[in-house]
Scaffold this motif. Structure first.
Motif, PDB file in Angstrom:
ATOM      1  N   ARG A   1       0.919  -1.253   0.212  1.00  0.00           N
ATOM      2  CA  ARG A   1       0.031  -0.035  -0.098  1.00  0.00           C
ATOM      3  C   ARG A   1       0.844   1.203   0.124  1.00  0.00           C
ATOM      4  O   ARG A   1       0.597   2.185  -0.667  1.00  0.00           O
ATOM      5  CB  ARG A   1      -0.987  -0.053   1.188  1.00  0.00           C
ATOM      6  CG  ARG A   1      -1.672   1.200   1.393  1.00  0.00           C
ATOM      7  CD  ARG A   1      -2.669   1.648   0.027  1.00  0.00           C
ATOM      8  NE  ARG A   1      -3.536   2.686   0.252  1.00  0.00           N
ATOM      9  CZ  ARG A   1      -2.968   4.004  -0.175  1.00  0.00           C
ATOM     10  NH1 ARG A   1      -1.727   3.881  -0.994  1.00  0.00           N
ATOM     11  NH2 ARG A   1      -3.522   5.010   0.060  1.00  0.00           N
ATOM     12  N   ILE A   2       1.884   1.317   0.824  1.00  0.00           N
ATOM     13  CA  ILE A   2       2.826   2.383   0.659  1.00  0.00           C
ATOM     14  C   ILE A   2       3.334   2.758  -0.435  1.00  0.00           C
ATOM     15  O   ILE A   2       3.373   3.824  -0.784  1.00  0.00           O
ATOM     16  CB  ILE A   2       3.928   2.401   1.852  1.00  0.00           C
ATOM     17  CG1 ILE A   2       3.625   2.292   3.447  1.00  0.00           C
ATOM     18  CG2 ILE A   2       4.787   3.234   1.661  1.00  0.00           C
ATOM     19  CD1 ILE A   2       4.763   1.789   4.256  1.00  0.00           C
ATOM     20  N   PHE A   3       3.796   1.724  -1.123  1.00  0.00           N
ATOM     21  CA  PHE A   3       4.246   1.851  -2.573  1.00  0.00           C
ATOM     22  C   PHE A   3       3.369   1.256  -3.751  1.00  0.00           C
ATOM     23  O   PHE A   3       3.737   0.848  -4.559  1.00  0.00           O
ATOM     24  CB  PHE A   3       5.699   1.039  -2.712  1.00  0.00           C
ATOM     25  CG  PHE A   3       6.784   1.638  -1.629  1.00  0.00           C
ATOM     26  CD1 PHE A   3       7.419   2.952  -2.031  1.00  0.00           C
ATOM     27  CD2 PHE A   3       7.086   1.002  -0.582  1.00  0.00           C
ATOM     28  CE1 PHE A   3       8.387   3.527  -1.176  1.00  0.00           C
ATOM     29  CE2 PHE A   3       7.807   1.627   0.301  1.00  0.00           C
ATOM     30  CZ  PHE A   3       8.468   2.801   0.035  1.00  0.00           C
ATOM     31  N   SER A   4       2.162   1.868  -3.532  1.00  0.00           N
ATOM     32  CA  SER A   4       1.123   1.441  -4.549  1.00  0.00           C
ATOM     33  C   SER A   4       1.348   2.300  -5.722  1.00  0.00           C
ATOM     34  O   SER A   4       1.155   3.464  -5.867  1.00  0.00           O
ATOM     35  CB  SER A   4      -0.126   1.729  -3.840  1.00  0.00           C
ATOM     36  OG  SER A   4      -1.292   1.737  -4.859  1.00  0.00           O
ATOM     37  N   SER A   5       1.606   1.408  -6.886  1.00  0.00           N
ATOM     38  CA  SER A   5       1.635   2.306  -8.185  1.00  0.00           C
ATOM     39  C   SER A   5       0.333   3.008  -8.545  1.00  0.00           C
ATOM     40  O   SER A   5       0.620   4.073  -8.963  1.00  0.00           O
ATOM     41  CB  SER A   5       2.103   1.373  -9.367  1.00  0.00           C
ATOM     42  OG  SER A   5       1.958   1.746 -10.474  1.00  0.00           O
ATOM     43  N   ARG A   6      -0.611   2.361  -8.340  1.00  0.00           N
ATOM     44  CA  ARG A   6      -2.054   3.171  -8.690  1.00  0.00           C
ATOM     45  C   ARG A   6      -2.341   4.339  -7.920  1.00  0.00           C
ATOM     46  O   ARG A   6      -2.550   5.323  -8.266  1.00  0.00           O
ATOM     47  CB  ARG A   6      -3.269   2.212  -8.170  1.00  0.00           C
ATOM     48  CG  ARG A   6      -4.541   2.635  -8.776  1.00  0.00           C
ATOM     49  CD  ARG A   6      -5.470   1.490  -8.588  1.00  0.00           C
ATOM     50  NE  ARG A   6      -5.621   1.092  -7.296  1.00  0.00           N
ATOM     51  CZ  ARG A   6      -6.796   1.645  -6.663  1.00  0.00           C
ATOM     52  NH1 ARG A   6      -7.609   2.813  -6.931  1.00  0.00           N
ATOM     53  NH2 ARG A   6      -6.822   1.162  -5.403  1.00  0.00           N
ATOM     54  N   LEU A   7      -1.996   4.325  -6.459  1.00  0.00           N
ATOM     55  CA  LEU A   7      -2.473   5.496  -5.600  1.00  0.00           C
ATOM     56  C   LEU A   7      -1.138   6.460  -5.194  1.00  0.00           C
ATOM     57  O   LEU A   7      -1.438   7.720  -5.717  1.00  0.00           O
ATOM     58  CB  LEU A   7      -2.881   4.730  -4.200  1.00  0.00           C
ATOM     59  CG  LEU A   7      -4.259   4.027  -4.523  1.00  0.00           C
ATOM     60  CD1 LEU A   7      -4.452   3.283  -3.224  1.00  0.00           C
ATOM     61  CD2 LEU A   7      -5.093   4.599  -5.175  1.00  0.00           C
ATOM     62  N   SER A   8      -0.079   5.810  -4.562  1.00  0.00           N
ATOM     63  CA  SER A   8       1.030   6.722  -4.388  1.00  0.00           C
ATOM     64  C   SER A   8       1.829   7.280  -5.246  1.00  0.00           C
ATOM     65  O   SER A   8       2.210   8.523  -5.298  1.00  0.00           O
ATOM     66  CB  SER A   8       1.953   6.122  -3.502  1.00  0.00           C
ATOM     67  OG  SER A   8       1.454   5.395  -2.255  1.00  0.00           O
ATOM     68  N   TYR A   9       1.885   6.636  -6.407  1.00  0.00           N
ATOM     69  CA  TYR A   9       2.557   7.034  -7.757  1.00  0.00           C
ATOM     70  C   TYR A   9       1.463   7.684  -8.844  1.00  0.00           C
ATOM     71  O   TYR A   9       1.613   9.018  -8.818  1.00  0.00           O
ATOM     72  CB  TYR A   9       3.132   5.850  -8.514  1.00  0.00           C
ATOM     73  CG  TYR A   9       4.354   5.464  -7.637  1.00  0.00           C
ATOM     74  CD1 TYR A   9       5.604   5.363  -8.175  1.00  0.00           C
ATOM     75  CD2 TYR A   9       4.168   4.619  -6.570  1.00  0.00           C
ATOM     76  CE1 TYR A   9       6.912   4.829  -7.396  1.00  0.00           C
ATOM     77  CE2 TYR A   9       5.307   3.945  -5.622  1.00  0.00           C
ATOM     78  CZ  TYR A   9       6.531   4.163  -6.349  1.00  0.00           C
ATOM     79  OH  TYR A   9       7.653   3.571  -5.612  1.00  0.00           O
ATOM     80  N   SER A  10       0.753   6.989  -9.249  1.00  0.00           N
ATOM     81  CA  SER A  10      -0.182   7.537 -10.543  1.00  0.00           C
ATOM     82  C   SER A  10      -1.252   8.490 -10.084  1.00  0.00           C
ATOM     83  O   SER A  10      -1.379   9.424 -10.538  1.00  0.00           O
ATOM     84  CB  SER A  10      -0.745   6.393 -11.180  1.00  0.00           C
ATOM     85  OG  SER A  10       0.106   5.600 -11.877  1.00  0.00           O
ATOM     86  N   LYS A  11      -1.722   8.095  -9.018  1.00  0.00           N
ATOM     87  CA  LYS A  11      -2.973   9.012  -8.624  1.00  0.00           C
ATOM     88  C   LYS A  11      -2.165  10.523  -7.770  1.00  0.00           C
ATOM     89  O   LYS A  11      -2.731  11.464  -8.196  1.00  0.00           O
ATOM     90  CB  LYS A  11      -4.131   8.349  -7.635  1.00  0.00           C
ATOM     91  CG  LYS A  11      -5.197   9.397  -7.270  1.00  0.00           C
ATOM     92  CD  LYS A  11      -6.270   8.390  -6.287  1.00  0.00           C
ATOM     93  CE  LYS A  11      -7.411   9.320  -6.230  1.00  0.00           C
ATOM     94  NZ  LYS A  11      -8.399   8.878  -5.205  1.00  0.00           N
ATOM     95  N   GLY A  12      -1.174  10.112  -7.137  1.00  0.00           N
ATOM     96  CA  GLY A  12      -0.641  11.181  -6.544  1.00  0.00           C
ATOM     97  C   GLY A  12       0.201  12.194  -7.690  1.00  0.00           C
ATOM     98  O   GLY A  12      -0.122  13.468  -7.590  1.00  0.00           O
ATOM     99  N   ALA A  13       0.644  11.711  -8.793  1.00  0.00           N
ATOM    100  CA  ALA A  13       0.935  12.523  -9.938  1.00  0.00           C
ATOM    101  C   ALA A  13      -0.136  13.285 -10.564  1.00  0.00           C
ATOM    102  O   ALA A  13      -0.142  14.427 -11.005  1.00  0.00           O
ATOM    103  CB  ALA A  13       1.744  11.563 -10.839  1.00  0.00           C
ATOM    104  N   MET A  14      -1.052  12.450 -11.004  1.00  0.00           N
ATOM    105  CA  MET A  14      -2.346  13.415 -11.522  1.00  0.00           C
ATOM    106  C   MET A  14      -3.317  14.187 -10.805  1.00  0.00           C
ATOM    107  O   MET A  14      -3.638  15.198 -11.410  1.00  0.00           O
ATOM    108  CB  MET A  14      -3.228  12.177 -12.186  1.00  0.00           C
ATOM    109  CG  MET A  14      -2.404  11.387 -13.051  1.00  0.00           C
ATOM    110  SD  MET A  14      -1.830  12.384 -14.742  1.00  0.00           S
ATOM    111  CE  MET A  14      -0.270  12.739 -14.362  1.00  0.00           C
TER     112      MET A  14
END
Length: 637
Positions: free
Chosen positions: A387-400
């Motif tokens: 969950r901490i390093f979730s591609s969907r949430l921490s990375y992609s959603k955070g970026a968008m």
């Protein structure tokens, strides 16, 4: 922009094998941290570390480490003991205080040191721990890894989030940065060591080599590193106005030829980030990239470990040196301040340096962020590394979400707020929370962003939009915005929304601030539009959107020009698919021309050739669903 164009061709050459998608980066990082995470307990944070000296002995061919670690610290209050985090797989041999061995205990991954007398608060002191052991190999992606490449031994470390204790006695966590650091690693003479800061010396004595690295910037414990193997070392130079930064590359010999080509792309990326976010935060030392053996990268301060030198991966890991290293998330709940920003810097790099990939990256990021209907940018479960390093949430959603915030605020305010966040002396080279970032964006914009952050950062899910629109004969457009939310945690996602109206030769883009459901807007256009594009430039974090053209009328038409010479232009507005019988009659009521035509919902355009008609007054009628609608026109010649 001009200073980036001179090396565009170098970048293009690298892109053929340089792209990493967000999933690839996040998956590699997540795998690197799996097995390291335990409950967030550790050494009591009742002292501040001002200096650490690691003196280590390793052989890349052996999974073993020994050494001594000297820690200079300042107690927050009077204390009789302190704790270090140290894995039970390692053995503490002795603890030296003022030249004398003192008692300690080592259980449950904690090294408890008891002093002979109470240490006074705010008084600088020091202690040295001697230790050794074989770090736990775990699942092969652990914090201390002994492997081979091309049959040559290699050792590397990777400590994020909780793995530093697996290879040295430390205080890991997100509350204290080490103010100053020296790392001295003794290896067999055939090997070279990559680490934080500047290389002070490499000294060969007999069959051994001592590599001494010095780092004089505050550093979070998880960013301390070393790697050692038979590296080839070369440099790239990044020119700035009146200065040059050295980028030192440590690569495997078998990859040297390609690496020397690929790493050149870092020059333009570094210059771009410098222009947007300020001077590289560790410019008094260097930036480094060292090759290691798993599928991702790790932004160790001033010495990123890389599985390869792809453009996107280099942009992501370099971006961390502003977002994650200079300003570090204050808790793993706020990991998006590291990973979301670093991911967004990939899209910024594409935007400026390779715009052909800009929209592709954004669309892929939005698609990834909305793969599932739930989940917030803010990490609500720090017991799970996944969950901490979730591609969907921490990375992609955070970026968008950052991309969306930029759209709502505009470039000038957005980048001003970020620069102020990075330059805040209470945050720079320290730790920050989401609230700290929000406060700076509010100061820069003069807006209360509480609802935006509640909905898009802390709230879960995403919106889906249905746009119903129509245009009447005076070219007035009316449209209604309907939103559905994928998760009930957010009652309505508020944001500005862009719309582009166009036909074959004209277009215009308008932006509306959408704050409630089923809002209706009307605007006058200078042309008849045949298409409405929702979010044409990919700013909005959404999914499953629909644009539906309706008619301003049940069925109506407009004929032009009038008078007409040879060709009659006809525009039909219909609210559904309809079949019509079209007749033209003369002044005596005689049929002179007829045809059948099907019309679709929305605007329809077609022509009728009337050059064979004699000059005079005529009537055109449309028989639709049992009704007859008529109009007159003049045939001029």
């Amino acid at each position: 922009m001009k200073r980036f164009l001179t090396i565009f061709l170098v970048l293009v050459a690298a892109y053929t094998h340089a792209q990493y998608d967000i999933d690839h980066i996040a998956d590699g990082e997540r795998k690197g941290f799996e097995g390291l995470h335990k409950a967030e307990r550790g050494a009591i944070n009742n002292y501040n570390i001002t200096y650490t000296r690691l003196e280590l002995n390793v052989d890349p061919a052996v999974n073993y480490i020994s050494g001594r670690v000297t820690t200079v610290f300042v107690p927050d209050n009077d204390l009789i003991s302190l704790q270090f985090d140290l894995s039970d797989t390692l053995q503490a041999d002795s603890v030296i205080y003022h030249g004398v061995s003192i008692p300690f205990s080592h259980t449950a991954d904690l090294l408890q040191i008891t002093f002979p007398n109470v240490l006074a608060a705010a008084q600088t002191d020091s202690v040295q721990v001697c230790y050794q052991g074989a770090p736990s190999i775990g699942n092969g992606f652990g914090s201390f890894v002994q492997r081979t490449h091309d049959s040559v031994p290699v050792i590397w470390t990777l400590s994020e989030p909780f793995g530093a204790k697996d290879w040295w006695p430390c205080k890991q966590g997100l509350a204290d940065k080490i103010d100053s650091l020296d790392i001295l690693v003794t290896t067999p003479a055939a090997y070279r060591v990559a680490s934080n800061g500047l290389l002070v010396e490499e000294t060969v004595t007999g069959n051994s080599k001592l590599s001494h690295w010095k780092h004089r910037y505050p550093i979070a414990t998880y960013l301390v590193c070393f790697a050692t193997t038979n590296y080839v070392v070369y440099s790239d130079s990044v020119p700035f106005a009146g200065d040059t930064l050295e980028v030192v590359n440590y690569v495997y010999p078998e990859h040297e030829v390609n690496s020397r080509i690929d790493t050149k792309a870092i020059v333009a990326i570094m210059q771009l980030f410098d222009s947007l976010f300020g001077v590289y935060p560790f410019s008094a030392e260097k930036y480094g990239m060292a090759e290691f053996g798993w599928g991702g990268g790790m932004e160790h301060q001033t010495m990123t470990f890389m599985t390869g030198f792809g453009f996107e991966l280099m942009a992501h890991e370099l971006g961390h040196h502003w977002f994650g290293n200079k300003v570090t998330c204050a808790s793993w709940n706020d990991i998006w301040l590291n990973e979301g920003f670093a991911t967004y810097l990939c899209t910024i790099a594409y935007e400026h340096l390779a715009p052909i990939y800009y929209s592709i990256f954004n669309r892929n990021a939005i698609n990834n962020a909305t793969l599932e209907p739930n989940g917030s940018v803010w990490c609500d479960d720090t017991t799970s590394v996944g969950r901490i390093f979730s591609s969907r949430l921490s990375y992609s959603k955070g970026a968008m979400v950052l991309h969306l915030l930029r759209f709502n605020l505009g470039d000038s305010i957005f980048f001003k707020g970020i620069r102020n966040y990075l330059d805040d002396t209470t945050l720079a080279y320290r730790f920050a929370t989401t609230s700290n970032f929000k406060a700076h964006m509010e100061i820069a914009s003069g807006k209360n962003l509480g609802r935006f952050f509640d909905q898009w950062i802390y709230g879960k899910g995403y919106p889906s939009y249905t746009i119903n629109w129509s245009q009447d004969f005076s070219n007035r457009v009316t449209f209604k915005i309907h939103q559905e939310q994928s998760d009930p945690s957010v009652s309505y996602f508020e944001t500005a929304l862009p719309f582009r109206f166009k036909n074959a030769i004209q277009d215009t883009t308008v932006v509306f601030n959408n704050v409630t459901n089923d809002q209706v807007y009307s605007i006058d256009l200078p042309f008849a539009a045949d298409t409405l594009q929702f979010d044409p430039d990919i700013w909005i974090l959404s999914r499953n959107n629909a644009v539906i053209r309706t008619s301003a009328f049940n069925f109506s038409f407009n004929i032009y020009p009038n008078p007409v010479n040879d060709v009659l232009q006809i525009r039909i507005e219909s609210n559904e698919v309809r079949d019509a019988l079209i007749k033209i009659t003369n002044a005596m009521g005689q049929d002179v021309q007829s045809q059948k035509q099907q019309f679709f919902a929305g605007s329809n355009y077609f022509t009728m050739d009337i050059k064979h008609l004699l000059p005079g007054v005529y009537h055109i009628s449309f028989e639709v669903s049992g009704q007859i609608i008529t109009a007159s026109f003049v045939k001029s010649k």
